[in-house]
Design an enzyme around this catalytic site. Structure first.
Site, PDB file in Angstrom:
ATOM      1  N   PHE A  15      -0.113  88.374  85.182  1.00 57.18           N
ATOM      2  CA  PHE A  15       0.336  88.181  83.794  1.00 57.18           C
ATOM      3  C   PHE A  15       0.929  86.778  83.574  1.00 57.18           C
ATOM      4  CE2 PHE A  15       4.375  89.133  81.200  1.00 57.18           C
ATOM      5  CZ  PHE A  15       3.824  88.683  80.014  1.00 57.18           C
ATOM      6  N   LEU A  39      -5.829  89.409  94.130  1.00 52.71           N
ATOM      7  CA  LEU A  39      -6.462  90.313  93.158  1.00 52.71           C
ATOM      8  C   LEU A  39      -6.124  91.766  93.495  1.00 52.71           C
ATOM      9  CD1 LEU A  39      -9.942  88.610  92.543  1.00 52.71           C
ATOM     10  CD2 LEU A  39      -7.836  88.374  91.211  1.00 52.71           C
ATOM     11  N   THR A 133      13.621  86.492  89.367  1.00 52.76           N
ATOM     12  CA  THR A 133      13.933  87.396  88.266  1.00 52.76           C
ATOM     13  C   THR A 133      15.440  87.531  88.080  1.00 52.76           C
ATOM     14  OG1 THR A 133      13.838  89.722  87.636  1.00 52.76           O
ATOM     15  CG2 THR A 133      13.680  89.275  89.968  1.00 52.76           C
ATOM     16  N   GLU A 135      16.737  90.318  87.756  1.00 50.90           N
ATOM     17  CA  GLU A 135      17.109  91.612  88.358  1.00 50.90           C
ATOM     18  C   GLU A 135      17.856  91.446  89.673  1.00 50.90           C
ATOM     19  OE1 GLU A 135      14.310  94.770  88.315  1.00 50.90           O
ATOM     20  OE2 GLU A 135      13.557  94.257  86.338  1.00 50.90           O
ATOM     21  N   TYR A 215      12.460 106.197  78.937  1.00 44.07           N
ATOM     22  CA  TYR A 215      13.292 106.682  80.042  1.00 44.07           C
ATOM     23  C   TYR A 215      14.719 106.961  79.557  1.00 44.07           C
ATOM     24  CZ  TYR A 215       9.650 104.675  83.120  1.00 44.07           C
ATOM     25  OH  TYR A 215       8.467 104.345  83.753  1.00 44.07           O
ATOM     26  N   GLY A 290      18.195 104.914  89.565  1.00 44.14           N
ATOM     27  CA  GLY A 290      18.907 103.643  89.729  1.00 44.14           C
ATOM     28  C   GLY A 290      18.686 102.668  88.575  1.00 44.14           C
TER      29      GLY A 290
HETATM   30  P1  NAD Z   1       1.876  90.612  87.911  1.00 47.53           P
HETATM   31  O1  NAD Z   1       2.081  91.861  88.690  1.00 47.53           O
HETATM   32  O2  NAD Z   1       1.253  90.663  86.573  1.00 47.53           O
HETATM   33  O3  NAD Z   1       1.008  89.591  88.774  1.00 47.53           O
HETATM   34  C1  NAD Z   1       1.220  89.388  90.143  1.00 47.53           C
HETATM   35  C2  NAD Z   1       0.017  88.642  90.701  1.00 47.53           C
HETATM   36  O4  NAD Z   1       0.262  88.413  92.108  1.00 47.53           O
HETATM   37  C3  NAD Z   1      -1.293  89.433  90.599  1.00 47.53           C
HETATM   38  O5  NAD Z   1      -2.328  88.578  90.163  1.00 47.53           O
HETATM   39  C4  NAD Z   1      -1.546  89.890  92.019  1.00 47.53           C
HETATM   40  O6  NAD Z   1      -2.925  90.052  92.332  1.00 47.53           O
HETATM   41  C5  NAD Z   1      -0.903  88.763  92.830  1.00 47.53           C
HETATM   42  N1  NAD Z   1      -0.512  89.221  94.169  1.00 47.53           N
HETATM   43  C6  NAD Z   1       0.202  90.330  94.503  1.00 47.53           C
HETATM   44  N2  NAD Z   1       0.310  90.424  95.844  1.00 47.53           N
HETATM   45  C7  NAD Z   1      -0.318  89.342  96.359  1.00 47.53           C
HETATM   46  C8  NAD Z   1      -0.543  88.878  97.683  1.00 47.53           C
HETATM   47  N3  NAD Z   1      -0.109  89.555  98.754  1.00 47.53           N
HETATM   48  N4  NAD Z   1      -1.212  87.730  97.846  1.00 47.53           N
HETATM   49  C9  NAD Z   1      -1.687  87.025  96.783  1.00 47.53           C
HETATM   50  N5  NAD Z   1      -1.523  87.430  95.515  1.00 47.53           N
HETATM   51  C10 NAD Z   1      -0.845  88.574  95.304  1.00 47.53           C
HETATM   52  O7  NAD Z   1       3.311  89.923  87.876  1.00 47.53           O
HETATM   53  P2  NAD Z   1       3.968  89.008  86.738  1.00 47.53           P
HETATM   54  O8  NAD Z   1       4.637  89.892  85.772  1.00 47.53           O
HETATM   55  O9  NAD Z   1       2.977  88.005  86.291  1.00 47.53           O
HETATM   56  O10 NAD Z   1       5.106  88.301  87.599  1.00 47.53           O
HETATM   57  C11 NAD Z   1       4.891  87.034  88.195  1.00 47.53           C
HETATM   58  C12 NAD Z   1       6.172  86.610  88.910  1.00 47.53           C
HETATM   59  O11 NAD Z   1       7.238  86.546  87.973  1.00 47.53           O
HETATM   60  C13 NAD Z   1       6.619  87.588  89.987  1.00 47.53           C
HETATM   61  O12 NAD Z   1       7.124  86.843  91.063  1.00 47.53           O
HETATM   62  C14 NAD Z   1       7.724  88.397  89.327  1.00 47.53           C
HETATM   63  O13 NAD Z   1       8.664  88.853  90.272  1.00 47.53           O
HETATM   64  C15 NAD Z   1       8.327  87.346  88.412  1.00 47.53           C
HETATM   65  N6  NAD Z   1       8.982  87.860  87.199  1.00 47.53           N
HETATM   66  C16 NAD Z   1       8.283  88.620  86.295  1.00 47.53           C
HETATM   67  C17 NAD Z   1       8.907  89.025  85.104  1.00 47.53           C
HETATM   68  C18 NAD Z   1       8.195  89.835  84.066  1.00 47.53           C
HETATM   69  O14 NAD Z   1       8.826  90.199  83.067  1.00 47.53           O
HETATM   70  N7  NAD Z   1       6.916  90.115  84.202  1.00 47.53           N
HETATM   71  C19 NAD Z   1      10.242  88.669  84.889  1.00 47.53           C
HETATM   72  C20 NAD Z   1      10.932  87.960  85.862  1.00 47.53           C
HETATM   73  C21 NAD Z   1      10.284  87.523  86.989  1.00 47.53           C
HETATM   74  O1  DAU Z   2      14.028  91.512  84.154  1.00 47.10           O
HETATM   75  C1  DAU Z   2      12.877  90.966  84.713  1.00 47.10           C
HETATM   76  C2  DAU Z   2      11.959  92.050  85.225  1.00 47.10           C
HETATM   77  O2  DAU Z   2      11.379  92.667  84.082  1.00 47.10           O
HETATM   78  C3  DAU Z   2      10.875  91.538  86.159  1.00 47.10           C
HETATM   79  O3  DAU Z   2      11.469  90.990  87.310  1.00 47.10           O
HETATM   80  C4  DAU Z   2       9.892  92.639  86.537  1.00 47.10           C
HETATM   81  O4  DAU Z   2       8.837  92.113  87.307  1.00 47.10           O
HETATM   82  C5  DAU Z   2       9.343  93.234  85.247  1.00 47.10           C
HETATM   83  O5  DAU Z   2       8.468  94.296  85.549  1.00 47.10           O
HETATM   84  C6  DAU Z   2      10.466  93.699  84.342  1.00 47.10           C
HETATM   85  O6  DAU Z   2      11.151  94.840  84.918  1.00 47.10           O
HETATM   86  P1  DAU Z   2      11.648  96.077  84.023  1.00 47.10           P
HETATM   87  O7  DAU Z   2      11.815  97.244  84.899  1.00 47.10           O
HETATM   88  O8  DAU Z   2      12.786  95.655  83.152  1.00 47.10           O
HETATM   89  O9  DAU Z   2      10.341  96.210  83.069  1.00 47.10           O
HETATM   90  P2  DAU Z   2       9.561  97.502  82.551  1.00 47.10           P
HETATM   91  O10 DAU Z   2       8.603  97.024  81.529  1.00 47.10           O
HETATM   92  O11 DAU Z   2       9.038  98.336  83.666  1.00 47.10           O
HETATM   93  O12 DAU Z   2      10.702  98.331  81.816  1.00 47.10           O
HETATM   94  C7  DAU Z   2      11.448  97.771  80.753  1.00 47.10           C
HETATM   95  C8  DAU Z   2      12.480  98.805  80.324  1.00 47.10           C
HETATM   96  O13 DAU Z   2      11.786  99.894  79.705  1.00 47.10           O
HETATM   97  C9  DAU Z   2      13.267  99.420  81.467  1.00 47.10           C
HETATM   98  O14 DAU Z   2      14.586  99.665  81.025  1.00 47.10           O
HETATM   99  C10 DAU Z   2      12.554 100.739  81.745  1.00 47.10           C
HETATM  100  C11 DAU Z   2      12.022 101.144  80.385  1.00 47.10           C
HETATM  101  N1  DAU Z   2      10.753 101.886  80.391  1.00 47.10           N
HETATM  102  C12 DAU Z   2       9.696 101.361  81.071  1.00 47.10           C
HETATM  103  C13 DAU Z   2       8.482 102.013  81.079  1.00 47.10           C
HETATM  104  C14 DAU Z   2       7.311 101.486  81.862  1.00 47.10           C
HETATM  105  C15 DAU Z   2      10.617 103.055  79.641  1.00 47.10           C
HETATM  106  O15 DAU Z   2      11.574 103.498  78.990  1.00 47.10           O
HETATM  107  N2  DAU Z   2       9.420 103.686  79.643  1.00 47.10           N
HETATM  108  C16 DAU Z   2       8.343 103.239  80.336  1.00 47.10           C
HETATM  109  O16 DAU Z   2       7.267 103.891  80.317  1.00 47.10           O
END
Ligand code: NAD
Ligand code: DAU
Length: 352
Positions: A15, A39, A133, A135, A215, A290
């Site tokens: 993403f 992938l 993150t 988190e 949730y 948690g």
């Molecule tokens: P995502 O799950 O959409 O994408 C992760 C990508 O990493 C995928 O393309 C996957 O194929 C690749 N990957 C996973 N394991 C791998 C491996 N062993 N070797 C090579 N590639 C691998 O994640 P995202 O939401 O795009 O998050 C990207 C980064 O940002 C992560 O480090 C995540 O912790 C961090 N982050 C995400 C969010 C969020 O809201 N999505 C927020 C804070 C931090």
């Molecule tokens: O804060 C940064 C983090 O945000 C990243 O580090 C993570 O990679 C990313 O996945 C995200 O984590 P969250 O757990 O906050 O995201 P998620 O979209 O899973 O959930 C957002 C909030 O919504 C959380 O409080 C749980 C709640 N939730 C989530 C899902 C999937 C629901 O209530 N229902 C759901 O079906």
């Protein structure tokens, strides 16, 4: 060292990583991008389709836990910057199966740092940007916000594995003077978001007339950051950030989960009136074990020291996000009809 930016992007088919590749290649900068990605279920080459024939872009399928292949990248391609996104990213999955998280997030980051060290010793590495993150800081009560000085207190296997990787990154600066920078951002949303996460899941369930699992009570708070703002911030930090430092990225945009779900329902009533009123689909389900109550980022440091400011307004960006899913049905239909669906259905979510 070459003046051209030769950027290795790990996790670039996911993403945020794919949005980052779009940000880089849409700019007028002199650069080349190599994406390495395993992938996994979350990685999708379609996210990068528009660049596959671009001379400035190449893709290498690679698992970052494969030490030899990772280290060999230094002999194969020119790299002077690394943007490390690759990770297992979904908290619910980490609760069901933490091992992959430890492998990819901790061990994988360790091997990426070893690659960085090798390149640094070859006089080739300018910067290693590690994407982390908010988190890692654990949970907040009703008040306050995370700063760069907030102590680490991760609560899920996901956040613990990210915290572990952050500590390794820090140690490579202090021990080997590797030019590392870590960013800790809040929840992203936008195009190409995998539909297991709250916002895309709710949009797609509305479109399919499926229930919207909230949730617990839905009062948990997240601080939503548009992925395009995040990617611009990372690019700026790579150019202007101080090595060994960390920068929090967020846009002071806190919402309860229920506020988010209600808003999506109301926007879907306008954009997809067949399913109206979508709020009827909301179903309160068992809470995440948690479950962190609240995250909020204080972005003062990146604003004052780097000069970054978001350019997108939440009200506009959330509509843009919904429109993206409405206009990219083939993209998400392939995902939800695939193998991933098994997990997705399994996850489904008992009523309170
Ligand atoms: P995502 O799950 O959409 O994408 C992760 C990508 O990493 C995928 O393309 C996957 O194929 C690749 N990957 C996973 N394991 C791998 C491996 N062993 N070797 C090579 N590639 C691998 O994640 P995202 O939401 O795009 O998050 C990207 C980064 O940002 C992560 O480090 C995540 O912790 C961090 N982050 C995400 C969010 C969020 O809201 N999505 C927020 C804070 C931090
Ligand atoms: O804060 C940064 C983090 O945000 C990243 O580090 C993570 O990679 C990313 O996945 C995200 O984590 P969250 O757990 O906050 O995201 P998620 O979209 O899973 O959930 C957002 C909030 O919504 C959380 O409080 C749980 C709640 N939730 C989530 C899902 C999937 C629901 O209530 N229902 C759901 O079906």
């Amino acid at each position: 060292m070459s003046k051209q930016r030769n950027i290795l992007v790990t996790g670039g088919a996911g993403f945020i990583g794919s949005n980052f590749v779009h940000t880089l290649l849409e700019s007028n900068e002199d650069l080349k991008v190599t994406v390495v990605d395993k992938l996994t279920y979350a990685g999708n080459l379609k996210n990068l389709e528009r660049w596959l024939n671009d001379k400035r872009f190449q893709f290498i399928k690679l698992d970052i836990t494969d030490k030899e292949k990772v280290l060999d990248l230094a002999n194969q391609i020119e790299i002077n910057e690394i943007a490390h996104f690759a990770a297992e990213s979904h908290v619910d999955r980490s609760i069901l199966g933490p091992e992959e998280f430890v492998k990819t997030n901790v061990l994988g980051t360790f091997y990426m740092l070893e690659l960085g060290k090798k390149l640094f010793e070859m006089n080739s590495l300018r910067v290693f940007l590690h994407v982390s993150t908010d988190e890692v800081f654990g949970t907040l009560g009703k008040d306050g916000a995370f700063t760069e000085l907030t102590p680490y207190a991760p609560n899920s296997p996901y956040s613990a594995s990210k915290a572990g990787s952050d500590h390794l990154v820090r140690s490579y600066f202090h021990t080997y003077q590797l030019p590392v920078i870590t960013t800790n951002c809040s929840n992203n949303y936008g195009p190409f978001h995998f539909p297991e996460k709250l916002i895309p899941l709710m949009i797609l369930n509305c479109l399919q007339g499926k229930s919207l699992p909230v949730y617990g009570t839905g009062e948990n708070i997240r601080d939503w950051l548009y992925v395009k703002d995040h990617c611009l911030a990372i690019n700026l930090v790579m150019k202007k950030g101080k090595f060994g430092e960390t920068y929090n990225i967020g846009t002071r945009n806190e919402k309860t989960n229920l506020e988010i779900v209600n808003l999506i329902c109301d926007l879907m009533d306008k954009k997809h009136p067949e399913g109206k009123p979508h709020r009827n689909l909301i179903k309160f389900v068992k809470d995440r074990p948690g479950h962190d109550f609240r995250y909020a980022i204080d972005p003062k440091k990146i604003e004052t020291e780097i000069g970054w400011k978001p350019i997108y307004k939440f009200e506009v960006a959330i509509e843009e996000t919904i429109d993206w899913y409405l206009n990219n049905k083939v993209w998400w239909e392939e995902i939800i009809s695939g193998q991933y669906n098994q997990y997705y259905e399994l996850q489904y979510k008992e009523a309170n």
